[in-house]
Design a protein around this motif. Structure first.
Motif, PDB file in Angstrom:
ATOM      1  N   THR A 187     -13.450  -3.749 -21.252  1.00  0.00           N
ATOM      2  CA  THR A 187     -14.179  -2.504 -21.020  1.00  0.00           C
ATOM      3  C   THR A 187     -14.841  -2.066 -22.324  1.00  0.00           C
ATOM      4  OG1 THR A 187     -12.638  -1.833 -19.288  1.00  0.00           O
ATOM      5  CG2 THR A 187     -13.909  -0.080 -20.332  1.00  0.00           C
ATOM      6  N   CYS A 188     -16.144  -1.756 -22.257  1.00  0.00           N
ATOM      7  CA  CYS A 188     -16.906  -1.376 -23.451  1.00  0.00           C
ATOM      8  C   CYS A 188     -16.219  -0.228 -24.191  1.00  0.00           C
ATOM      9  CB  CYS A 188     -18.327  -0.965 -23.073  1.00  0.00           C
ATOM     10  SG  CYS A 188     -19.272  -0.372 -24.493  1.00  0.00           S
ATOM     11  N   MET A 189     -15.956  -0.416 -25.475  1.00  0.00           N
ATOM     12  CA  MET A 189     -15.275   0.604 -26.267  1.00  0.00           C
ATOM     13  C   MET A 189     -16.221   1.733 -26.664  1.00  0.00           C
ATOM     14  SD  MET A 189     -12.990  -2.061 -28.509  1.00  0.00           S
ATOM     15  CE  MET A 189     -12.056  -0.958 -29.584  1.00  0.00           C
ATOM     16  N   GLY A 190     -17.506   1.556 -26.365  1.00  0.00           N
ATOM     17  CA  GLY A 190     -18.462   2.630 -26.620  1.00  0.00           C
ATOM     18  C   GLY A 190     -18.564   3.559 -25.425  1.00  0.00           C
ATOM     19  N   CYS A 191     -18.975   3.015 -24.288  1.00  0.00           N
ATOM     20  CA  CYS A 191     -19.295   3.861 -23.136  1.00  0.00           C
ATOM     21  C   CYS A 191     -18.352   3.686 -21.954  1.00  0.00           C
ATOM     22  CB  CYS A 191     -20.730   3.587 -22.689  1.00  0.00           C
ATOM     23  SG  CYS A 191     -20.929   1.943 -21.953  1.00  0.00           S
ATOM     24  N   GLY A 192     -17.433   2.732 -22.044  1.00  0.00           N
ATOM     25  CA  GLY A 192     -16.468   2.563 -20.957  1.00  0.00           C
ATOM     26  C   GLY A 192     -16.954   1.716 -19.797  1.00  0.00           C
ATOM     27  N   LEU A 233     -18.015  -4.568 -26.653  1.00  0.00           N
ATOM     28  CA  LEU A 233     -19.092  -3.641 -26.290  1.00  0.00           C
ATOM     29  C   LEU A 233     -19.927  -4.215 -25.150  1.00  0.00           C
ATOM     30  CD1 LEU A 233     -20.430  -2.832 -29.888  1.00  0.00           C
ATOM     31  CD2 LEU A 233     -19.161  -1.246 -28.415  1.00  0.00           C
ATOM     32  N   CYS A 234     -20.477  -3.337 -24.344  1.00  0.00           N
ATOM     33  CA  CYS A 234     -21.461  -3.787 -23.365  1.00  0.00           C
ATOM     34  C   CYS A 234     -22.751  -4.095 -24.141  1.00  0.00           C
ATOM     35  CB  CYS A 234     -21.694  -2.713 -22.299  1.00  0.00           C
ATOM     36  SG  CYS A 234     -22.680  -1.331 -22.874  1.00  0.00           S
ATOM     37  N   PRO A 235     -23.658  -4.876 -23.570  1.00  0.00           N
ATOM     38  CA  PRO A 235     -24.887  -5.235 -24.295  1.00  0.00           C
ATOM     39  C   PRO A 235     -25.729  -4.033 -24.713  1.00  0.00           C
ATOM     40  CG  PRO A 235     -24.577  -6.702 -22.438  1.00  0.00           C
ATOM     41  CD  PRO A 235     -23.536  -5.624 -22.299  1.00  0.00           C
ATOM     42  N   ASN A 236     -25.718  -2.971 -23.920  1.00  0.00           N
ATOM     43  CA  ASN A 236     -26.472  -1.768 -24.312  1.00  0.00           C
ATOM     44  C   ASN A 236     -25.918  -1.184 -25.601  1.00  0.00           C
ATOM     45  OD1 ASN A 236     -28.321  -1.756 -22.299  1.00  0.00           O
ATOM     46  ND2 ASN A 236     -27.368  -0.112 -21.100  1.00  0.00           N
ATOM     47  N   CYS A 237     -24.633  -0.948 -25.626  1.00  0.00           N
ATOM     48  CA  CYS A 237     -24.006  -0.362 -26.815  1.00  0.00           C
ATOM     49  C   CYS A 237     -24.135  -1.309 -28.010  1.00  0.00           C
ATOM     50  CB  CYS A 237     -22.537  -0.039 -26.545  1.00  0.00           C
ATOM     51  SG  CYS A 237     -22.331   1.359 -25.416  1.00  0.00           S
ATOM     52  N   HIS A 238     -23.974  -2.612 -27.749  1.00  0.00           N
ATOM     53  CA  HIS A 238     -24.101  -3.592 -28.829  1.00  0.00           C
ATOM     54  C   HIS A 238     -25.497  -3.542 -29.435  1.00  0.00           C
ATOM     55  CE1 HIS A 238     -23.220  -7.958 -30.271  1.00  0.00           C
ATOM     56  NE2 HIS A 238     -23.098  -7.071 -31.239  1.00  0.00           N
TER      57      HIS A 238
HETATM   58 ZN   LIG Z   1     -21.270   0.382 -23.676  1.00  0.00          ZN
END
Ligand SMILES: [Zn+2]
Ligand SMILES: [Zn+2]
Length: 264
Positions: A187-192, A233-238
């Motif tokens: 699970t993305c640690m930025g946005c979940g 991270l998800c690609p957006n957050c990355h």
């Molecule tokens: Zn994210």
């Protein structure tokens, strides 16, 4: 002048090699494998099918670029062999086939037509190096995706630029990736965002891994702790973390951005 060399990794090897970290070789290759030399990893045609799962393809192919670090005598060898530390390893995500449209990417000198491929270490010219690199997905990534400039920067670092960079080589190291996912989950640690939750089975297991520690110029190989030095991270957050070339965000800064964005 920059030197460019192909190094072969065999499915079965007498050496204690470790891909992207250490490369053992006999003394006759010492003149090619000097510190700073750019290398491309090569694997020949698969001879034993039991290795199929450990390779990208059964065909002869290139699978990554790197540079030669320190070269040392191998004290464990009784044959006066050597080993090179491998730095800045960047594996390709998909293989570059050695033969394309019936032609080898490496040009074989007429004097070596009979035994060219017998040499595991082969010097190539800059043109050949660039050709193989351009056919790799690393090149695609740099050309079409501004989000991971770290890649490009860690590469140009070798060409004399001195600045603090975030290296994505660790992000492409599968062992470190797996460990990071083991610790941090998917699970993305930025946005979940969680890919399996949103995309179902098709998205299961998908996540980007980001390396959080900068590498300064001149610093050699260092230990990476996937728990403390990597985040998922998800690609957006990355992409947002790598948005600007001159500064990479840390996770806290990203989370603050996500929290403070103005709702419409
Ligand atoms: Zn994210
Ligand atoms: Zn990253």
């Amino acid at each position: 002048m920059m030197k460019y060399v192909i190094i072969t990794e065999n499915d079965v090897s007498q050496w204690k090699d470790s891909t992207g970290r250490e490369y053992h070789f006999p003394k006759r290759y010492l003149k090619y494998l000097t510190k700073g030399t750019s290398v491309i990893y090569y694997k020949g045609l698969m001879k034993d099918r039991s290795f199929a799962s450990k390779r990208m393809t059964a065909s002869a192919h290139y699978f990554g670029i790197a540079q030669i670090g320190d070269v040392k005598q191998d004290n464990d060898s009784d044959k006066n062999d050597y080993y090179a530390e491998i730095v800045n390893f960047r594996p390709f995500s998909s293989p570059v086939l050695a033969k394309q449209d019936g032609q080898f990417l490496e040009s074989i000198p007429t004097s070596k037509i009979k035994n060219y491929w017998r040499d595991g270490v082969r010097e190539i010219n800059e043109e050949c190096f660039k050709k193989i690199f351009s056919l790799s997905d690393l090149n695609d990534f740099d050309a079409t995706n501004d989000s991971d400039q770290g890649d490009l920067e860690s590469y140009s670092r070798s060409e004399g630029k001195s600045k603090l960079v975030y290296s994505t080589k660790y992000e492409r190291d599968n062992t470190l990736r797996d460990k990071a996912i083991e610790y941090h989950g998917l699970t993305c640690m930025g946005c979940g965002f969680n890919f399996e939750k949103v995309y179902g089975e098709w998205g299961a297991g998908f996540i980007h891994v980001h390396h959080t520690k900068p590498l300064s110029n001149g610093e050699g190989e260092r230990e990476v702790n996937p728990r403390t030095d990597m985040v998922v991270l998800c690609p957006n957050c990355h992409s947002m973390i790598h948005r600007r070339k001159n500064r990479t965000l840390n996770l806290d800064e990203l989370i603050i951005l996500l929290k403070t964005k103005t709702p419409n």
